[in-house]
Scaffold this active site. Structure first.
Site, PDB file in Angstrom:
ATOM      1  N   HIS A   8     -14.681  -6.181   9.471  1.00 60.44           N
ATOM      2  CA  HIS A   8     -15.226  -6.850   8.595  1.00 60.44           C
ATOM      3  C   HIS A   8     -16.557  -7.510   8.809  1.00 60.44           C
ATOM      4  CE1 HIS A   8     -11.614  -7.013   6.405  1.00 60.44           C
ATOM      5  NE2 HIS A   8     -10.878  -7.401   7.339  1.00 60.44           N
ATOM      6  N   HIS A  61      -6.655  -4.006   5.117  1.00 58.32           N
ATOM      7  CA  HIS A  61      -7.811  -4.536   4.419  1.00 58.32           C
ATOM      8  C   HIS A  61      -9.157  -3.477   4.439  1.00 58.32           C
ATOM      9  CE1 HIS A  61      -5.435  -7.751   6.313  1.00 58.32           C
ATOM     10  NE2 HIS A  61      -5.493  -8.262   5.233  1.00 58.32           N
ATOM     11  N   ASP A  90      -1.804  -3.182  10.387  1.00 58.66           N
ATOM     12  CA  ASP A  90      -1.541  -4.408   9.404  1.00 58.66           C
ATOM     13  C   ASP A  90      -0.937  -3.589   8.217  1.00 58.66           C
ATOM     14  OD1 ASP A  90      -3.955  -3.719   8.853  1.00 58.66           O
ATOM     15  OD2 ASP A  90      -4.826  -5.902   9.065  1.00 58.66           O
ATOM     16  N   ASP A 125      -6.959   0.499   8.096  1.00 59.44           N
ATOM     17  CA  ASP A 125      -6.485  -0.807   8.166  1.00 59.44           C
ATOM     18  C   ASP A 125      -6.060  -1.215   7.011  1.00 59.44           C
ATOM     19  OD1 ASP A 125      -6.910  -3.721  10.097  1.00 59.44           O
ATOM     20  OD2 ASP A 125      -7.196  -3.876   7.831  1.00 59.44           O
TER      21      ASP A 125
END
Ligand SMILES: [Zn+2]
Length: 334
Positions: free
Chosen positions: A154, A192, A279, A190
């Site tokens: 991120h 996200h 995740d 991931d």
């Protein structure tokens, strides 16, 4: 497969984060790295490559902020960890960065990624772990693992966010290019979208970014990760976003993975970097896919069968009790 980690990565331990309107205990804990370490054969200490490969990706002012903000925050009488709480509005007055409060907003994407006095050291060694894994591949290993914690995907050139400060995968990709590789592909699995990685290479044709992630209509980082984001300029077509709905399980995930792997194969990379987040796991407390522990080996095998030299860099994964076996399962499958 060799793996890399430095104990200094454990020192970053913010107290709280802003989540759904309240302050809760910080989810990206040192225990995550401890659980992964405990589930794997001994990891090797990372070598120190200095700040040059970090500054090849990140803005110098931002790196200075990561290093100096906690002391400036304390000097200004602020209690707690450094956390942005006021943000500049695009196109309004020129941004003045003489106040630590203004800097914290300028260099952050969200209010869930606090800085402590130990953050820079932890983020620095997380990046060094990725660079050490790259060294292993350069000297002939087919694959290597970097236990990057804090995670990286991120973080953009000049901003932190989503528990990420330095973009470990991007730093390794750029170091690969600077070391003579013509093309590097980053596959982000991931839960996200890796907005920072996409952003860093958005206009680049030499780094392909493919991501399978939760639809930004429902999930962080909300602004990015839509299927129509494909890169610009020389990078047009070198970004591939494959958002999936909440509840997606292994069959939907592998279908998207096959599409990502086919696109990367057409790109013919000298190196593949997997931004691996666990995740996507069914019981992850902040995520919504339905991948089971036993599925990770299958995902890894699909990637391994492509035959590319592959660097696996750790990203997210917040079901701490299951994290060790999910990561170990992925690496064993590879
Ligand atoms: Zn994630």
């Amino acid at each position: 497969m060799r793996g890399f980690f430095d104990p200094r990565q454990l020192a970053h331990a913010p107290a709280l984060e802003l989540h759904n309107g309240g302050l809760i205990a910080y989810a990206e804990t040192p225990a995550r790295a401890e659980m992964i370490r405990a589930a794997l054969p001994a990891l090797e200490a990372a070598d120190d490559h200095g700040t040059a490969p970090i500054l090849a990706v990140h803005d110098a002012g931002y790196v200075d902020f990561l290093q100096t903000a906690p002391a400036r925050w304390a000097e200004a009488g602020r209690a707690g960890d450094v956390m942005g709480y006021i943000w500049p509005i695009v196109g309004r007055r020129p941004v003045r960065l003489d106040r630590i409060d203004a800097l914290a907003g300028r260099y952050s994407l969200d209010a869930s990624t606090p800085l402590t006095a130990d953050t820079w050291g932890a983020a620095y060694w997380s990046a060094q772990s990725a660079l050490s894994a790259l060294d292993a591949i350069r000297t002939g290993d087919r694959a290597a693992f970097a236990l990057c914690r804090p995670p990286g995907h991120h973080a953009g050139r000049d901003y932190l966010g989503g528990y990420c400060h330095l973009n470990n995968a991007a730093i390794a990709a750029q170091a690969g290019i600077d070391g003579g590789m013509a093309r590097v592909a980053i596959l982000d699995v991931d839960y996200h979208h890796g907005n920072g990685t996409q952003d860093i290479f958005w206009t680049r044709g030499d780094v392909f970014y493919a991501s399978i992630h939760a639809d930004p209509a429902t999930d962080y980082p909300f602004y990015w990760g839509h299927a129509d984001e494909i890169g610009e300029g020389a990078g047009e077509g070198a970004t591939l976003n494959l958002p999936l709905p909440r509840g997606s399980a292994i069959d939907a995930f592998r279908k998207a993975l096959a599409q990502a792997l086919a696109a990367i194969a057409s790109f013919a990379p000298d190196l593949a970097i997997v931004s691996f987040g666990a995740d996507t796991y069914v019981d992850d407390p902040i995520s919504g896919f339905a991948i089971q522990t036993g599925d990770y080996a299958m995902i890894a095998r699909d990637i391994a069968e492509c035959g590319w030299p592959t660097l696996i860099a750790m990203e997210g994964g917040y079901a701490v009790d299951a994290l060790g076996r999910n990561v170990a399962g992925f690496l064993a499958g590879f």
